[in-house]
Design a protein around this motif. Structure first.
Motif: not given
Lengths: 291, 384
Positions: B264-269
């Motif tokens: 998910a990359g930085d979308a998981a933040e």
């Protein structure tokens, strides 16, 4: 209201452009031989997963993608040389079944050598969504659409303007007559598998940042691509693209306006209806069966 | 016939000679039977489970065995097939004469074995998540993994504590997502939460922005929950970011792995989810009873197999250790005594939580087994 509509449309275009690229792969082999290559989804997997794996060995992304495409071309040629050609039959059904076997083999090989985990290829030009009138689309979706457009143009040029392309069409219409005028049908068949491999791998690599990639990513995408190809009319590059986009958009609108429960059912029912009234698809040439 | 018997006797003699020579503990081995889905679609469960069982059985034997007797692991691979599971469990009970069973990997294979173990009277500690395994309670059947119901309740409790009353739900159409959806819908009213949107997606779908747009446009929605497994939740998370949704976003324990953050990359933040202690072992408070157990398991497994741990191997560790403790508490390898001792398990600190079994609870975990995590800077943060 309009923003919603636009968002569903973008969602449909994103999924649909991938289906379209897969459908184009079906088209090429079908044009050369009337074979429906069920390993097309696996070419897509090799393109996406192969790129990820080669990047893990330290190759930069563009090089990794090119290498993965070469790998898929090799896989296509090997399937043709070792399985299709050895079968020594012109009967279509056994050949189609052979491609199913090849797809299982490729999937098993990928599972064994590359593992079963899911991977993501980095987006080509970042992940910042583009906002249009309240709806968003990722730059990667534009890449898929753009490359789809380029591929359609190239294929149209190839089939209508080059000798090899015309030879391919000739073989599909009548292999015996084609041989009489000096075309080698075996070479044409091998070429079509190589081309389909390349095309599948391109689709896989360019779609992998959106769809993510895993050893069995080709199963469902391959099936959707096949449906798209049939909907558009098997054998027509333009039909493949139209079929793919239409399928994606129908799915998104069903999920958005009706219910996500029926997302897969509604488009398939529409496809059945279309085929019932137009058996050769939206853009397919009318079948002329000579007795 | 005669030759066969002779051969068997010879083999037995050789085998016992072998045990006597190489293993410290002697006497008749205590047999632990297991049937796991090591190959096939559920191999991500069975593979770490079998590795865990084999490794720790070896370790226990190196350290002197149980009750001074060595453990012997008898394993069959069901490849996720319930029919095979039945056959193998029959073999474990009748011809291998195992004293206790640890397995199977999936709810399907476990349920196929339930009638057999109930009839023959052998305790079985399942490593599968399904609620039907322990509800209703079956005399001889236990399990170690948390259930989807617990995960749903943990999430709803956290939502309630943040004052949310209207929640949008999006779930995968696979078994895991649908079970989670059912549990969430059933439990929501207990936490004064109304599920105002209920969307689904197929596990092989590649774009879920249409469903998320619908949720975002639902009147009064305050938070969104995604129940799913595999790549689906990662794509949902990316789409969530793409649409620029600001609502608090929850995921289930189905994505509790480093892989999710990677995909998910930085979308998981900022995403919140419940997970077992294993995932955040090194970040637990020092006085947390699970810290020592979870860290020890993690290090031992990673050293032995050179691959990252999964929660599933942890369930196998808990299953084996509960069985071993029960045998020690019972003071014998009698099938009935082992069962009674398992049911009396109290305060057993495992990788998955602190187990307190009872005649009406054959899992023995409560909501404290789950930790609420939030993803910050690409890593897990404990928030309670």
């Amino acid at each position: 209201m309009f923003a919603e509509f636009l968002q569903y449309l973008f969602s449909g275009l994103t999924a649909g452009s991938t289906y379209a690229l897969v459908a184009l792969g079906f088209t090429i082999i079908y044009n050369a031989s009337h074979i429906i290559n069920f390993a097309q989804g696996e070419f897509l997997m090799i393109g996406g997963l192969g790129s990820v794996m080669l990047m893990q060995y330290g190759l930069p992304m563009p090089l990794a993608i090119v290498a993965a495409i070469v790998l898929a071309v090799l896989a296509g040629i090997l399937i043709e040389k070792l399985a299709i050609e050895r079968a020594a039959t012109n009967d279509i059904v056994p050949l189609i079944i052979i491609t199913i076997g090849a797809s299982l083999f490729l999937r098993g090989g990928a599972q064994f050598f590359w593992g079963k985990s899911i991977h993501a290829l980095p987006a080509f030009t970042g992940n910042t969504p583009i906002n249009i009138a309240g709806a968003t689309i990722l730059p990667q979706s534009l890449w898929v659409l753009g490359i789809g457009a380029v591929v359609v143009c190239l294929l149209a040029w190839f089939f209508t303007r080059t000798l090899t392309g015309k030879a391919m069409l000739a073989v599909s219409h009548n292999p015996n007559a084609a041989r009489l005028v000096g075309i080698n049908p075996r070479f044409i068949l091998m070429l079509s598998f190589a081309l389909a491999g390349a095309l599948g791998a391109v689709a896989g690599a360019v779609a992998a940042p959106i769809t993510l990639t895993v050893y069995d990513v080709g199963v469902m995408l391959g099936l959707k691509g096949f449906v798209a190809a049939v909907l558009g009319g098997l054998g027509s590059p333009l039909g493949a693209v139209a079929g793919g986009l239409l399928l994606g958009i129908m799915e998104a609108f069903t999920a958005g306006y009706i219910s996500s429960e029926y997302k897969d059912a509604v488009p398939f029912v529409i496809v059945l209806l279309v085929l019932f009234f137009m058996p050769s698809g939206l853009f397919g040439s009318r079948a002329t069966e000579r007795v | 016939m005669r030759i066969k018997t002779l051969g068997a006797a010879l083999l037995l003699a050789l085998a016992s000679a072998g045990t006597a020579a190489f293993a410290a503990p002697d006497g008749k081995p205590i047999k632990v039977g297991t049937f796991l889905s090591v190959t096939g679609p559920a191999s991500f469960l069975g593979d770490p489970e079998l590795k865990t069982l084999e490794h720790w059985v070896g370790k226990i034997n190196d350290e002197g065995g149980v009750l001074g007797r060595p453990l012997e692991l008898v394993h069959y691979d069901t490849s996720g097939n319930a029919g095979k599971a039945r056959t193998f469990v029959k073999r474990l009970i009748n011809s291998d004469q195992v004293d206790v069973i640890v397995g199977g990997s999936t709810t399907g294979t476990t349920m196929a074995a339930v009638p057999l173990v109930e009839r023959s009277g052998v305790a079985m500690i399942s490593l599968a998540g399904g609620i039907p395994i322990i509800d209703p309670v079956k005399k001889w059947v236990f399990k170690t993994p948390h259930t989807d119901r617990m995960a749903a309740r943990k999430i709803l409790k956290d939502m309630q504590s943040r004052g949310f009353t209207k929640v949008g739900l999006i779930s995968g159409s696979g078994g895991f997502g649908q079970s989670g959806r059912t549990q969430t819908l059933e439990a929501a009213s207990e936490f004064d939460i109304e599920i105002v949107a209920d969307e689904t997606y197929n596990n092989s779908d590649t774009d879920m922005t249409a469903q998320l747009t619908n949720i975002a446009n639902t009147q009064g929605v305050q938070a969104v929950l995604n129940f799913g497994f595999g790549q689906g939740p990662a794509i949902v998370t990316r789409n969530y970011k793409q649409l620029g949704l600001e609502l608090p976003f929850y995921q289930s324990h189905g994505v509790a792995s480093e892989k999710y953050i990677e995909l998910a990359g930085d979308a998981a933040e900022g995403v919140r989810l419940p997970a077992g202690a294993l995932l955040v072992a090194s970040k637990l408070d020092d006085d947390d009873p699970q810290k020592k157990v979870a860290l020890a398991y993690k290090q031992e497994y990673e050293n032995a197999f050179n691959e990252s741990i999964s929660q599933f191997g942890g369930h196998a560790y808990d299953g084996l250790m509960i069985a071993v403790e029960a045998i020690e508490a019972a003071g014998s390898a009698d099938r009935g005594a082992i069962r009674d001792a398992i049911e009396n398990t109290e305060g057993f600190v495992g990788v998955g939580g602190v187990f307190n079994m009872s005649p009406d609870d054959h899992m023995g975990l409560d909501l404290s087994a789950f930790r609420m995590l939030e993803i910050h800077d690409g890593t897990w943060t404990l928030i309670d």
